[in-house]
Scaffold this motif. Structure first.
Motif, PDB file in Angstrom:
ATOM      1  N   SER A 311       0.864  -1.189   0.000  1.00 49.15           N
ATOM      2  CA  SER A 311       0.000   0.000   0.000  1.00 49.15           C
ATOM      3  C   SER A 311       0.903   1.242   0.000  1.00 49.15           C
ATOM      4  O   SER A 311       2.099   1.141  -0.287  1.00 49.15           O
ATOM      5  N   GLY A 317      -4.180   5.270  -2.386  1.00 50.97           N
ATOM      6  CA  GLY A 317      -4.495   4.249  -3.392  1.00 50.97           C
ATOM      7  C   GLY A 317      -3.439   4.102  -4.459  1.00 50.97           C
ATOM      8  O   GLY A 317      -3.541   3.223  -5.313  1.00 50.97           O
ATOM      9  N   VAL A 318      -2.441   4.978  -4.452  1.00 51.15           N
ATOM     10  CA  VAL A 318      -1.368   4.911  -5.450  1.00 51.15           C
ATOM     11  C   VAL A 318      -0.042   4.877  -4.711  1.00 51.15           C
ATOM     12  O   VAL A 318       0.208   5.694  -3.831  1.00 51.15           O
ATOM     13  N   LEU A 323       1.992  -0.246  -8.326  1.00 44.33           N
ATOM     14  CA  LEU A 323       1.260  -1.491  -8.103  1.00 44.33           C
ATOM     15  C   LEU A 323      -0.115  -1.185  -7.528  1.00 44.33           C
ATOM     16  O   LEU A 323      -0.308  -0.175  -6.853  1.00 44.33           O
ATOM     17  N   THR A 324      -1.037  -2.063  -7.784  1.00 42.60           N
ATOM     18  CA  THR A 324      -2.356  -1.939  -7.164  1.00 42.60           C
ATOM     19  C   THR A 324      -2.241  -2.238  -5.674  1.00 42.60           C
ATOM     20  O   THR A 324      -1.660  -3.263  -5.288  1.00 42.60           O
ATOM     21  N   ASN A 325      -2.731  -1.330  -4.855  1.00 41.68           N
ATOM     22  CA  ASN A 325      -2.719  -1.602  -3.419  1.00 41.68           C
ATOM     23  C   ASN A 325      -3.522  -2.860  -3.123  1.00 41.68           C
ATOM     24  O   ASN A 325      -4.640  -3.018  -3.593  1.00 41.68           O
ATOM     25  N   GLY A 326      -2.938  -3.761  -2.342  1.00 44.44           N
ATOM     26  CA  GLY A 326      -3.648  -4.984  -2.012  1.00 44.44           C
ATOM     27  C   GLY A 326      -2.699  -6.063  -1.536  1.00 44.44           C
ATOM     28  O   GLY A 326      -1.505  -5.833  -1.333  1.00 44.44           O
TER      29      GLY A 326
END
Length: 501
Positions: A311, A317-318, A323-326
């Protein structure tokens, strides 16, 4: 109302003609024995009869297929049962040859006898059916599936095609058994599943000083540890990051597993990797630059399979990695294999620790060998699972037994006996499979016979004529015809002048 003479005669002729037609129909029905002489007599009933006959034809076709199937299975069962009996004879000879009282010359004589038995097995493997087709050739029924190569080995030249036939509207059964499913190969494990990778000179030298039992314990423990190494390596979570997408100007920090990676903005790729690795003991994740120039973020050693959550510190969120946060995790299959490998190792280690050998075992050397096996397997330099294991063909097993008898090699003879047990077991299972299919076919034949009888009864009820009823109706029609003719004859002679007189 006026009735002209011509009209009167026309009506009379129509009535008598209709009566003639009805009598002719009844006579035709009696002559054919059928309710319907032609479809136009009753279109709906004619369609019903046609559907019933089509159903009967299909059932009779299934029945013919079942008869063919049972004949074929009976032939296969006979050939495989004979095969099992010959294998039992070969095993009996091998057991006698394994006796210490048996000399080399006697073993050579037994080798010749087993050679003849192998020829009989090859003849059974090339069995033909009543049409001259080879029954164990798969779909290549015109050519013998087994033949002898130039070096004397017997090779399979058929294929593995399984032919299925319909035995009902909803069910299929296997018609054939390809050769390789009957005369099955087996896995020969050259080192009985013990570790057989490289060892350091020190471990190798120490291992040679161990008693045989301790040596087996050490190599078995090492093999379990090697499986664990391979499982951990496969369960390791790895996230690939393209360096072209990294934002080196972003002051927003990366957060890995809840820990902020300080140092943003990161000036270079190496700065980013250094910052991530500075926190690896806390996050359980590390980074490295791959040979293709991408950054790989992965579990550290000892944390394989753990989830990695990416994250950003500002939670917008960026993150700078683009990468996609998760959360990123291993597959359930890899995690299950990892857990099983750990359990297998722990159980064997615990059993050794609680055994009567525990006080005698050099545990430092055991752990050294195990750790080396783990490291090699983890880095894919060693494949656990007995690399000497290989598949041996059915006839090659017997050929090797013959050779061991000719050489009077008792260790190989003992191995041959164990392998003969495997071949016998495999053959017995195939006989059971054929027996099961024959039972299903017999049950299906009984169902088919009952179905055919029901169809024939339905067809007979819809198509066949009830003679007693038909004769009665014919008599009634003929009586009506005669009455019509007699009445017309009398009435046609009447004249108005008869009343004037």
């Amino acid at each position: 109302m006026k009735v002209s003479t011509s009209q009167f005669f026309k009506q009379a002729v129509d009535i008598i003609g209709q009566q003639h037609s009805d009598v002719a129909k009844q006579q035709a029905r009696l002559g054919s024995g059928k309710q319907l002489v032609k479809p136009s007599d009753d279109a709906s009933k004619a369609a019903l009869i046609q559907r019933l006959k089509s159903g009967l034809t299909a059932q009779e076709s299934y029945g013919a297929g079942l008869v063919r199937l049972t004949d074929r299975l009976s032939l296969e069962e006979s050939a495989i049962t004979s095969t099992e009996n010959i294998l039992l004879n070969i095993k009996d000879l091998a057991l006698r040859a394994a006796s210490q009282s048996m000399g080399p010359e006697s073993r050579k004589i037994m080798a010749v006898e087993i050679g003849f038995l192998r020829d009989e097995l090859m003849a059974l493997a090339n069995t033909r059916d009543f049409n001259g087709n080879y029954i164990f050739a798969g779909s290549m029924v015109s050519d013998a599936p087994y033949s002898q190569d130039t070096d004397g080995s017997i090779i399979y030249q058929g294929d593995d095609t399984v032919i299925e036939i319909m035995v009902s509207d909803q069910r299929k059964l296997e018609l054939n058994s390809p050769g390789e499913s009957v005369f099955r190969s087996l896995i020969r494990n050259g080192n009985d599943g013990l570790y057989s990778g490289d060892l350091t000179p020190g471990n190798e030298a120490t291992l040679l000083t161990f008693p045989d039992s301790h040596k087996d314990f050490a190599l078995r423990l090492a093999e379990f540890k090697a499986h664990l190494g391979k499982a951990n390596a496969q369960a390791r979570v790895e996230i690939e990051v393209e360096t072209s997408g990294i934002d080196f100007s972003d002051t927003n920090q990366i957060n890995i597993n809840g820990i902020d990676i300080t140092g943003a903005p990161y000036t270079t790729t190496n700065d980013l990797i250094t910052a991530i690795n500075a926190q690896k003991d806390v996050t359980g994740a590390e980074a490295e630059l791959s040979s293709t120039g991408t950054i790989i973020i992965k579990n550290i050693v000892g944390k394989e399979g753990n989830i990695i959550t990416i994250s950003d510190s500002d939670d917008v969120g960026v993150n700078p990695l683009a990468l996609t946060n998760g959360s990123y995790s291993a597959s359930q299959e890899d995690l299950a294999a990892q857990a099983q490998a750990q359990l297998n190792y722990d159980n064997y280690y615990s059993d050794l620790r609680s055994s009567g050998y525990s006080d005698e075992i050099d545990w430092d050397t055991f752990q050294g060998i195990s750790n080396q096996a783990y490291d090699l397997s983890y880095s894919n330099d060693y494949l656990p699972g007995a690399p000497e294991a290989k598949r041996i063909g059915f006839f090659d097993v017997i050929g090797d037994l013959i050779e061991s008898l000719e050489l009077s090699d008792t260790n190989r003879i003992d191995r041959g006996i164990d392998e003969m047990d495997s071949l016998i077991q495999s053959t017995a299972l195939q006989i059971a499979d054929i027996g099961s299919r024959m039972n299903i076919a017999d049950a299906q034949i009984n169902i088919m016979d009952e179905t055919v009888i029901r169809f024939k009864n339905l067809i007979s009820s819809a198509e066949d004529l009830d003679y007693s009823t038909a004769v009665t109706e014919l008599s009634s029609e003929m009586l009506a015809l005669e009455a019509a003719q007699s009445s017309f004859a009398r009435i046609s002679q009447l004249s108005l002048f008869d009343y004037i007189r």
